[in-house]
Write a protein that holds these residues in place. Structure first.
Motif, PDB file in Angstrom:
ATOM      1  N   UNK A 195       0.791  -1.233   0.000  1.00  0.00           N
ATOM      2  CA  UNK A 195       0.000   0.000   0.000  1.00  0.00           C
ATOM      3  C   UNK A 195       0.825   1.285   0.000  1.00  0.00           C
ATOM      4  N   UNK A 196       2.147   1.185   0.067  1.00  0.00           N
ATOM      5  CA  UNK A 196       2.971   2.384   0.254  1.00  0.00           C
ATOM      6  C   UNK A 196       3.407   3.049  -1.034  1.00  0.00           C
ATOM      7  N   UNK A 197       4.668   3.489  -1.051  1.00  0.00           N
ATOM      8  CA  UNK A 197       5.208   4.243  -2.187  1.00  0.00           C
ATOM      9  C   UNK A 197       6.275   3.398  -2.874  1.00  0.00           C
ATOM     10  N   UNK A 198       5.957   2.863  -4.027  1.00  0.00           N
ATOM     11  CA  UNK A 198       6.956   2.046  -4.729  1.00  0.00           C
ATOM     12  C   UNK A 198       7.001   2.394  -6.208  1.00  0.00           C
ATOM     13  N   UNK A 199       6.850   3.697  -6.515  1.00  0.00           N
ATOM     14  CA  UNK A 199       7.039   4.187  -7.888  1.00  0.00           C
ATOM     15  C   UNK A 199       6.127   3.467  -8.887  1.00  0.00           C
ATOM     16  N   UNK A 200       4.945   3.052  -8.413  1.00  0.00           N
ATOM     17  CA  UNK A 200       3.983   2.401  -9.289  1.00  0.00           C
ATOM     18  C   UNK A 200       4.239   0.925  -9.543  1.00  0.00           C
ATOM     19  N   UNK A 201       5.274   0.377  -8.943  1.00  0.00           N
ATOM     20  CA  UNK A 201       5.610  -1.030  -9.148  1.00  0.00           C
ATOM     21  C   UNK A 201       5.004  -1.885  -8.035  1.00  0.00           C
ATOM     22  N   UNK A 202       4.481  -3.056  -8.395  1.00  0.00           N
ATOM     23  CA  UNK A 202       3.954  -3.990  -7.392  1.00  0.00           C
ATOM     24  C   UNK A 202       5.128  -4.531  -6.572  1.00  0.00           C
ATOM     25  N   UNK A 203       5.042  -4.410  -5.258  1.00  0.00           N
ATOM     26  CA  UNK A 203       6.127  -4.845  -4.368  1.00  0.00           C
ATOM     27  C   UNK A 203       6.444  -6.327  -4.561  1.00  0.00           C
ATOM     28  N   UNK A 204       5.460  -7.102  -5.012  1.00  0.00           N
ATOM     29  CA  UNK A 204       5.669  -8.550  -5.186  1.00  0.00           C
ATOM     30  C   UNK A 204       6.641  -8.870  -6.312  1.00  0.00           C
ATOM     31  N   UNK A 205       6.807  -7.934  -7.242  1.00  0.00           N
ATOM     32  CA  UNK A 205       7.744  -8.151  -8.352  1.00  0.00           C
ATOM     33  C   UNK A 205       9.191  -8.201  -7.870  1.00  0.00           C
ATOM     34  N   UNK A 206       9.439  -7.707  -6.658  1.00  0.00           N
ATOM     35  CA  UNK A 206      10.799  -7.696  -6.107  1.00  0.00           C
ATOM     36  C   UNK A 206      11.107  -8.957  -5.307  1.00  0.00           C
ATOM     37  N   UNK A 207      10.153  -9.872  -5.282  1.00  0.00           N
ATOM     38  CA  UNK A 207      10.342 -11.185  -4.639  1.00  0.00           C
ATOM     39  C   UNK A 207      10.703 -11.115  -3.162  1.00  0.00           C
ATOM     40  N   UNK A 208       9.928 -10.357  -2.354  1.00  0.00           N
ATOM     41  CA  UNK A 208      10.131 -10.434  -0.907  1.00  0.00           C
ATOM     42  C   UNK A 208       9.782 -11.830  -0.413  1.00  0.00           C
ATOM     43  N   UNK A 209      10.214 -12.153   0.793  1.00  0.00           N
ATOM     44  CA  UNK A 209       9.891 -13.462   1.366  1.00  0.00           C
ATOM     45  C   UNK A 209       8.386 -13.673   1.402  1.00  0.00           C
ATOM     46  N   UNK A 210       7.653 -12.639   1.822  1.00  0.00           N
ATOM     47  CA  UNK A 210       6.185 -12.621   1.777  1.00  0.00           C
ATOM     48  C   UNK A 210       5.756 -11.185   1.529  1.00  0.00           C
ATOM     49  N   UNK A 211       4.519 -11.013   1.055  1.00  0.00           N
ATOM     50  CA  UNK A 211       3.986  -9.658   0.859  1.00  0.00           C
ATOM     51  C   UNK A 211       2.548  -9.609   1.349  1.00  0.00           C
ATOM     52  N   UNK A 212       2.135  -8.429   1.801  1.00  0.00           N
ATOM     53  CA  UNK A 212       0.812  -8.253   2.410  1.00  0.00           C
ATOM     54  C   UNK A 212       0.188  -6.951   1.927  1.00  0.00           C
ATOM     55  N   UNK A 213      -1.149  -6.936   1.934  1.00  0.00           N
ATOM     56  CA  UNK A 213      -1.884  -5.758   1.495  1.00  0.00           C
ATOM     57  C   UNK A 213      -2.302  -4.862   2.655  1.00  0.00           C
ATOM     58  N   UNK A 214      -2.097  -5.316   3.880  1.00  0.00           N
ATOM     59  CA  UNK A 214      -2.422  -4.494   5.047  1.00  0.00           C
ATOM     60  C   UNK A 214      -1.526  -4.907   6.214  1.00  0.00           C
ATOM     61  N   UNK A 215      -1.380  -4.006   7.175  1.00  0.00           N
ATOM     62  CA  UNK A 215      -0.445  -4.225   8.284  1.00  0.00           C
ATOM     63  C   UNK A 215      -0.921  -5.326   9.225  1.00  0.00           C
ATOM     64  N   UNK A 216      -2.231  -5.417   9.406  1.00  0.00           N
ATOM     65  CA  UNK A 216      -2.777  -6.438  10.315  1.00  0.00           C
ATOM     66  C   UNK A 216      -2.408  -7.844   9.849  1.00  0.00           C
ATOM     67  N   UNK A 217      -2.450  -8.078   8.539  1.00  0.00           N
ATOM     68  CA  UNK A 217      -2.090  -9.394   7.995  1.00  0.00           C
ATOM     69  C   UNK A 217      -0.611  -9.701   8.229  1.00  0.00           C
ATOM     70  N   UNK A 218       0.224  -8.685   8.103  1.00  0.00           N
ATOM     71  CA  UNK A 218       1.652  -8.855   8.354  1.00  0.00           C
ATOM     72  C   UNK A 218       1.904  -9.252   9.819  1.00  0.00           C
ATOM     73  N   UNK A 219       1.226  -8.555  10.731  1.00  0.00           N
ATOM     74  CA  UNK A 219       1.389  -8.858  12.165  1.00  0.00           C
ATOM     75  C   UNK A 219       0.938 -10.285  12.460  1.00  0.00           C
ATOM     76  N   UNK A 220      -0.197 -10.683  11.906  1.00  0.00           N
ATOM     77  CA  UNK A 220      -0.701 -12.053  12.102  1.00  0.00           C
ATOM     78  C   UNK A 220       0.310 -13.075  11.604  1.00  0.00           C
ATOM     79  N   UNK A 221       0.920 -12.810  10.439  1.00  0.00           N
ATOM     80  CA  UNK A 221       1.922 -13.718   9.870  1.00  0.00           C
ATOM     81  C   UNK A 221       3.124 -13.850  10.794  1.00  0.00           C
ATOM     82  N   UNK A 222       3.606 -12.730  11.316  1.00  0.00           N
ATOM     83  CA  UNK A 222       4.786 -12.767  12.185  1.00  0.00           C
ATOM     84  C   UNK A 222       4.491 -13.503  13.494  1.00  0.00           C
TER      85      UNK A 222
END
Length: 225
Positions: A195-222
């Protein structure tokens, strides 16, 4: 989860600071006799630190060609921007949904939290105080705290060394290519937020370990492990 340290980016990850940044950039441009830009345009210029943001605003595009601007012109414009940004009164900067409660849950679960941002360090303490987060982070680095900034891994490795934590026990969490590349360059897991600022690029294209669309989901994952 066999991790001890969570390293967070700031702008675009924990807070939406673009309204204040855009106001300050447009004050700078108007002061210099240039046309202002829309908040949506400026949003795509944020993430590489203040100098790059100012350069992009001066030329009106994300790619600044070598020799297009003089160091003197950029330095002067950046000071005008700093002056405007430091005078932002009623802050329009907001925390993203569930960030406040999420950070506190993660700290309560025993994780060490750190903040590594490309924002100049002089502006960071005031914002942390504004949200009541000044005691949440064991280490805080700005874009000018070290000679290099993200995507260089040095700030992340510096935090690990300072806190005596192996990079393998850390996670880099952010919204932009600078965050994911810094984490990958430091050989640590990376979690991306879309949801942040990534110059119009989908963050998933950078191959993070995991990606989330909201902070609550990230916290649940951790916390799930």
């Amino acid at each position: 989860m066999d991790k001890q340290l969570l390293i967070f980016d700031f702008d675009g990850t924990l807070i939406d600071s673009v309204p204040d940044l855009a106001d300050a950039i447009n004050i700078m441009l108007t002061t210099l006799g240039k046309q202002p830009y829309s908040i949506d345009t400026i949003r795509n210029w944020v993430g590489n630190g203040s100098k790059v943001l100012v350069e992009r605003a001066l030329v009106g595009k994300i790619e600044v060609l070598e020799g297009e601007l003089t160091e003197e012109a950029v330095g002067h414009a950046e000071q005008v921007f700093f002056d405007a940004y430091s005078k932002m009164g009623d802050s329009k900067t907001v925390a993203y949904p569930d960030v406040d409660s999420g950070l506190k849950r993660l700290q309560a679960a025993g994780f060490k939290l750190a903040l590594v941002t490309n924002k100049p360090i002089r502006f960071v303490p005031k914002i942390l105080q504004f949200f009541g987060w000044q005691d949440l982070f064991s280490e805080v680095l700005g874009g000018d705290s070290l000679p290099v900034k993200k995507p260089d891994p040095a700030p992340l490795l510096h935090v690990c060394e300072t806190l005596n934590i192996n990079p393998a026990q850390a996670i880099m969490i952010g919204d932009s290519r600078n965050d994911i590349l810094a984490g990958q360059n430091a050989n640590m897991d990376t979690l991306g937020l879309s949801y942040g600022y990534n110059y119009g690029q989908d963050i998933r294209e950078l191959n993070p370990t995991e990606a989330f669309d909201d902070f609550a989901s990230l916290v649940t994952y951790i916390l799930k492990d």
